[in-house]
Scaffold this motif. Structure first.
Motif, short mmCIF file in Angstrom:
data_model
loop_
_atom_site.label_atom_id
_atom_site.label_comp_id
_atom_site.label_asym_id
_atom_site.label_seq_id
_atom_site.Cartn_x
_atom_site.Cartn_y
_atom_site.Cartn_z
N HIS A 62 15.83 -0.68 -4.75
CA HIS A 62 15.10 -0.71 -3.47
C HIS A 62 15.01 -2.13 -2.91
N LEU A 63 14.81 -3.12 -3.77
CA LEU A 63 14.76 -4.50 -3.31
C LEU A 63 16.09 -4.92 -2.66
N THR A 251 5.34 -10.08 -2.04
CA THR A 251 5.74 -8.68 -2.00
C THR A 251 4.54 -7.79 -2.26
N THR A 252 4.58 -6.59 -1.71
CA THR A 252 3.53 -5.62 -1.96
C THR A 252 3.72 -4.93 -3.30
N LEU A 253 4.86 -5.12 -3.95
CA LEU A 253 5.07 -4.53 -5.27
C LEU A 253 4.02 -5.06 -6.24
N VAL A 291 9.56 -4.30 1.14
CA VAL A 291 10.41 -3.33 0.44
C VAL A 291 9.83 -1.92 0.48
N GLU A 292 8.53 -1.79 0.33
CA GLU A 292 7.95 -0.45 0.31
C GLU A 292 8.00 0.21 1.68
N SER A 293 7.67 -0.53 2.73
CA SER A 293 7.69 0.06 4.07
C SER A 293 9.11 0.29 4.58
#
Length: 433
Positions: A62-63, A251-253, A291-293
């Motif tokens: 995903h990244l 990052t939101t990770l 990455v999440e959005s």
């Protein structure tokens, strides 16, 4: 045929490993190669990056997809298994395959004169490749399903490979030792295709070194060249730091294990740059930050609630769970002494959990349950194993029921953790949504 009928065909007519286990496992590339030829070799119509390993494949995939998308490339992503919606397995620029395209592919396949018997994974992989090719994607990030050497995805010739790490998982298929598992994972390394190895020591490293020398390619061991100079894991979620490639990043990770994944990712970006793929610093910073959005990534240390703090995570083998329980221990140590840890847990039946369950905290309150798939470990068997080693809790026939009870009993300062299996998290997210 409507979308439900298309899914019913995929689930009922084709063996699906994630649901039924060993009966659906079909090693070898012959069927994938035959399907690929029948559909006109779609994987040859786009560039690809191949991601293997035991833990961290999803995060790294995903990244990289997020970063290529941020650079402006039309970027596809193929991962497995899905959590809630089958279409999560295949995306272009973060958007899932339309239901109409799923229906169209199934109808074409059923009406065709193809005379083989593909597995669920083989056919859905070809669905993804066919869609990616028809949409003219620039790059596709392809995650290995299981192993590597005999995995269906190994028909591709990528621009670069990444193998994140090796841990004990699927030993009945891949081997009982780390070196044996590494040999299977190393099967995606190809002549002239650069590869990044995230973590490897001892016998595992020697396996990768031998394979790299055998096929005469460039191999980069990420741990030999630390890409991150400073790191800060924020208690309330998210990670920030400083990387040689881009300077400051965030990052939101969340999750301790993401530090290793990020180091592997930054090393992989450098590998792709060296291979001639244009990736700017801005694209890296945006790809990591959003990455999440940008990709819809979830299920890895996902924060569901702040009070009580509620986390779900798909980590299901020894390597992943060790990171998770270490992080939970740190979180609990920072809370009032009255705070309690509540764990909603379940497993699949074909996993050797005897050594895994020993990792679980002895002082937590347990809500044992099972996912709604044929492959799930019956909760009564899990309860018996847990009680034998002193874990205390109650059993629940469904994940949603177990989760509701945990939230009812938990105080504001408590912590709830949901995990043990990808499918436990999947059932929880489906119930919430």
């Amino acid at each position: 045929m409507d979308y439900k009928e298309a899914l019913d065909y995929l689930y009922s007519q084709l063996p699906m490993f994630s649901r039924v286990g060993a009966a659906a496992y079909k090693p070898g590339l012959q069927t994938s190669e035959k399907l690929d030829e029948y559909f006109g070799h779609p994987h040859k119509k786009f560039h690809s990056i191949h991601i293997g390993g035991t833990n961290g494949k999803g995060s790294t995939s995903h990244l990289l997809a997020s970063t290529l998308q941020a650079q402006g490339y039309k970027t596809a992503l193929y991962t497995s298994p899905h959590l809630v919606d089958f279409r999560e397995r295949m995306k272009i620029n973060g958007e899932m395959i339309p239901e109409e395209r799923v229906i169209d592919f199934v109808e074409r396949f059923r009406a065709s004169d193809y005379d083989g018997h593909p597995s669920f994974f083989e056919l859905t992989m070809m669905m993804a490749f066919d869609w990616f090719a028809s949409e003219g994607v620039d790059y596709a990030v392809i995650e290995v399903g299981m192993g590597g050497r005999l995995d269906s995805t190994n028909i591709i010739t990528p621009q670069g490979c990444v193998i994140t790490n090796i841990s004990s998982d699927h030993t009945q298929f891949l081997g009982s030792t780390a070196a044996a598992i590494a040999r299977e994972k190393a099967g995606i390394i190809k002549k002239g295709i650069p590869v990044v190895i995230g973590e490897a020591t001892g016998d595992v490293r020697r396996v990768f070194e031998d394979k790299i020398n055998e096929v005469d390619t460039v191999g980069i061991f990420a741990e030999d060249h630390p890409a991150i100079r400073d790191i800060n894991i924020h208690p309330e979620g998210g990670i920030s730091g400083d990387a040689e490639l881009v300077g400051r990043f965030s990052t939101t990770l969340s999750g301790d294990y993401q530090v290793k994944n990020l180091n592997t990712y930054f090393t992989a970006v450098k590998m792709l740059r060296d291979a001639g793929i244009e990736i700017s610093e801005n694209a890296v910073q945006k790809g990591v930050k959003d990455v999440e959005s940008m990709t819809g990534f979830r299920g890895r240390w996902t924060r569901l609630c702040d009070s009580p703090l509620t986390i779900c995570d798909t980590g299901h083998n020894e390597g992943g769970l060790k990171y998770n329980f270490s992080q939970l221990e740190r979180i609990m140590s920072s809370r009032p002494k009255s705070a309690r840890l509540h764990i909603v847990a379940g497993f699949v039946a074909d996993k050797d959990i005897d050594h895994i369950i020993e990792l679980f905290p002895k002082d937590a309150e347990y809500y044992f349950t099972q996912a709604q798939i044929p492959r799930a470990l019956p909760v009564r068997e899990l309860m018996a194993k847990a009680e034998a080693i002193g874990l205390k809790g109650e059993s629940f026939s469904e994940v949603a029921e177990a989760y509701r009870e945990a939230t009812k009993r938990a105080a504001a300062e408590d912590v709830i953790y949901v995990g043990g299996s990808t499918f436990i998290v999947a059932d929880l997210l489906a119930a919430i949504e």
